[in-house]
Design a protein around this motif. Structure first.
Motif, mmCIF file in Angstrom:
data_model
loop_
_atom_site.group_PDB
_atom_site.id
_atom_site.type_symbol
_atom_site.label_atom_id
_atom_site.label_comp_id
_atom_site.label_asym_id
_atom_site.label_seq_id
_atom_site.Cartn_x
_atom_site.Cartn_y
_atom_site.Cartn_z
ATOM 1 N N HIS A 153 -29.239 49.340 45.739
ATOM 2 C CA HIS A 153 -27.843 49.736 45.558
ATOM 3 C C HIS A 153 -27.679 51.223 45.857
ATOM 4 O O HIS A 153 -28.457 52.059 45.399
ATOM 5 N N THR A 154 -26.643 51.518 46.653
ATOM 6 C CA THR A 154 -26.361 52.905 47.026
ATOM 7 C C THR A 154 -25.028 53.375 46.450
ATOM 8 O O THR A 154 -24.617 54.510 46.714
ATOM 9 N N GLY A 155 -24.346 52.491 45.711
ATOM 10 C CA GLY A 155 -23.026 52.831 45.185
ATOM 11 C C GLY A 155 -21.890 52.258 46.009
ATOM 12 O O GLY A 155 -20.716 52.464 45.682
ATOM 13 N N VAL A 156 -22.203 51.505 47.086
ATOM 14 C CA VAL A 156 -21.188 50.918 47.959
ATOM 15 C C VAL A 156 -21.338 49.396 47.952
ATOM 16 O O VAL A 156 -22.454 48.885 48.089
ATOM 17 N N LEU A 157 -20.225 48.684 47.799
ATOM 18 C CA LEU A 157 -20.224 47.226 47.897
ATOM 19 C C LEU A 157 -19.290 46.794 49.021
ATOM 20 O O LEU A 157 -18.257 47.425 49.264
ATOM 21 N N ARG A 158 -19.672 45.728 49.710
ATOM 22 C CA ARG A 158 -18.803 45.122 50.718
ATOM 23 C C ARG A 158 -18.180 43.856 50.129
ATOM 24 O O ARG A 158 -18.867 43.054 49.499
ATOM 25 N N LEU A 159 -16.886 43.682 50.311
ATOM 26 C CA LEU A 159 -16.169 42.514 49.821
ATOM 27 C C LEU A 159 -15.802 41.623 50.999
ATOM 28 O O LEU A 159 -15.373 42.132 52.050
ATOM 29 N N ARG A 160 -15.942 40.323 50.839
ATOM 30 C CA ARG A 160 -15.586 39.377 51.899
ATOM 31 C C ARG A 160 -14.754 38.247 51.312
ATOM 32 O O ARG A 160 -14.984 37.820 50.193
ATOM 33 N N SER A 222 -6.267 32.977 44.527
ATOM 34 C CA SER A 222 -6.967 31.690 44.569
ATOM 35 C C SER A 222 -8.234 31.764 45.415
ATOM 36 O O SER A 222 -8.825 30.744 45.742
ATOM 37 N N ARG A 223 -8.670 32.980 45.766
ATOM 38 C CA ARG A 223 -9.811 33.154 46.664
ATOM 39 C C ARG A 223 -11.073 33.576 45.935
ATOM 40 O O ARG A 223 -11.046 34.446 45.080
ATOM 41 N N TYR A 224 -12.171 32.961 46.307
ATOM 42 C CA TYR A 224 -13.472 33.484 45.905
ATOM 43 C C TYR A 224 -13.726 34.767 46.682
ATOM 44 O O TYR A 224 -13.564 34.810 47.897
ATOM 45 N N ILE A 225 -14.136 35.808 45.995
ATOM 46 C CA ILE A 225 -14.485 37.061 46.654
ATOM 47 C C ILE A 225 -15.998 37.230 46.580
ATOM 48 O O ILE A 225 -16.580 37.234 45.495
ATOM 49 N N GLU A 226 -16.620 37.346 47.746
ATOM 50 C CA GLU A 226 -18.064 37.552 47.803
ATOM 51 C C GLU A 226 -18.357 39.051 47.870
ATOM 52 O O GLU A 226 -17.674 39.801 48.575
ATOM 53 N N LEU A 227 -19.367 39.462 47.130
ATOM 54 C CA LEU A 227 -19.772 40.865 47.080
ATOM 55 C C LEU A 227 -21.182 41.022 47.636
ATOM 56 O O LEU A 227 -22.052 40.175 47.384
ATOM 57 N N PHE A 228 -21.410 42.114 48.366
ATOM 58 C CA PHE A 228 -22.711 42.388 48.956
ATOM 59 C C PHE A 228 -23.041 43.873 48.781
ATOM 60 O O PHE A 228 -22.171 44.723 49.038
ATOM 61 N N PRO A 229 -24.248 44.197 48.356
ATOM 62 C CA PRO A 229 -24.663 45.602 48.356
ATOM 63 C C PRO A 229 -24.577 46.149 49.776
ATOM 64 O O PRO A 229 -24.949 45.472 50.741
ATOM 65 N N SER A 230 -24.045 47.341 49.923
ATOM 66 C CA SER A 230 -23.854 47.916 51.254
ATOM 67 C C SER A 230 -24.303 49.375 51.245
ATOM 68 O O SER A 230 -25.050 49.801 50.372
ATOM 69 N N SER A 231 -23.820 50.120 52.221
ATOM 70 C CA SER A 231 -24.223 51.527 52.355
ATOM 71 C C SER A 231 -23.099 52.304 53.002
ATOM 72 O O SER A 231 -22.171 51.734 53.606
ATOM 73 N N VAL A 232 -23.178 53.616 52.907
ATOM 74 C CA VAL A 232 -22.187 54.477 53.550
ATOM 75 C C VAL A 232 -22.226 54.292 55.062
ATOM 76 O O VAL A 232 -21.187 54.311 55.734
ATOM 77 N N GLU A 233 -23.421 54.072 55.603
ATOM 78 C CA GLU A 233 -23.554 53.883 57.057
ATOM 79 C C GLU A 233 -22.822 52.625 57.512
ATOM 80 O O GLU A 233 -22.105 52.637 58.536
#
Length: 243
Positions: A153-160, A222-233
């Motif tokens: 974890h770098t402090g950034v998450l990606r949401l899909r 009504s949406r599932y939100i998926e989270l992924f560890p990401s990065s500033v890059e």
């Protein structure tokens, strides 16, 4: 029903909250209705590919303003049907011109729909979620889950999986247990400036982003939100693609 969906229904002749995108070639003024409210701008889709995404639907209706895309499930399985909410009532007529056009190898049928049908579909999706039935976007391979857990974890998450109508305020409310500002929420767009259904969130530190993973696959509307560890890059790269 999520607060964002409620705002969509209360905006009068414009259901998008602003003017349509500049790429919409039929940018006529909204209908003028005498003594009656404008119809809710929604169409129903049938025959969608089972691997299609919200972005595929947006591309199918290229040039129109997409407010929301809702896929219909039954017993946790995608039915191949869905609803698409547009920016203005006028755009429904142009969406109907796509009837029986191809999405991939399948032709998709487009029908007029009503506000009540759309709301009923939302209620069914939310009920299905609460009942524990899997959504199409929810099941993930065990190896993928393990990858999330072991990722640095770098402090950034990606949401899909975000609704196209989602705003920064909606995402901040989704993570209301964490200290976020609008500047820490980044909505990604494609080269035409249209939402991709993804976003990046910068948390105060890595500990907060790791704790926020507890919201993985929870619902926004009504949406599932998926989270992924990401990065500033990765964040910078995604933003640059939309420029």
């Amino acid at each position: 029903m999520g607060p964002k969906r409620q705002r969509i229904t209360d905006q009068g002749s414009s259901f998008y909250g602003g003017s349509p995108g500049s790429s919409f070639m039929y940018n006529a003024s909204p209908y003028s209705y005498i003594g009656q409210p404008p119809p809710f701008p929604v169409v129903r889709l049938r025959g969608l590919p089972f691997d299609c995404s919200e972005v595929d639907v947006a591309e199918f209706f290229h040039g129109l303003d997409i407010v929301d895309v809702l896929f219909v499930h039954k017993n946790g399985r995608f039915t191949g049907e869905g609803f698409c909410v547009l920016g203005y009532p006028l755009q429904v007529d142009f969406a109907l011109q796509r009837n029986r056009q191809n999405m991939g190898r399948r032709y998709v049928e487009v029908f007029r729909s009503k506000r009540q049908e759309y709301y009923k579909a939302i209620a069914n999706e939310v009920s299905d979620t609460r009942g524990g039935s899997p959504r199409r976007t929810a099941p993930k391979a065990k190896s993928n889950d393990e990858g999330k857990e072991s990722a640095e974890h770098t402090g950034v998450l990606r949401l899909r999986g975000l609704p196209f109508s989602a705003s920064k305020e909606d995402i901040m409310d989704f993570f209301k247990d964490f200290a976020l500002s609008e500047d820490s929420v980044h909505m990604t767009v494609n080269s035409e400036g249209r939402p991709t259904g993804e976003a990046f969130v910068e948390f105060t530190n890595a500990e907060d982003s790791k704790a926020a993973m507890s919201k993985d696959r929870m619902t926004l509307g009504s949406r599932y939100i998926e989270l992924f560890p990401s990065s500033v890059e990765e964040l910078d790269e995604a933003i640059s693609r939309g420029r």
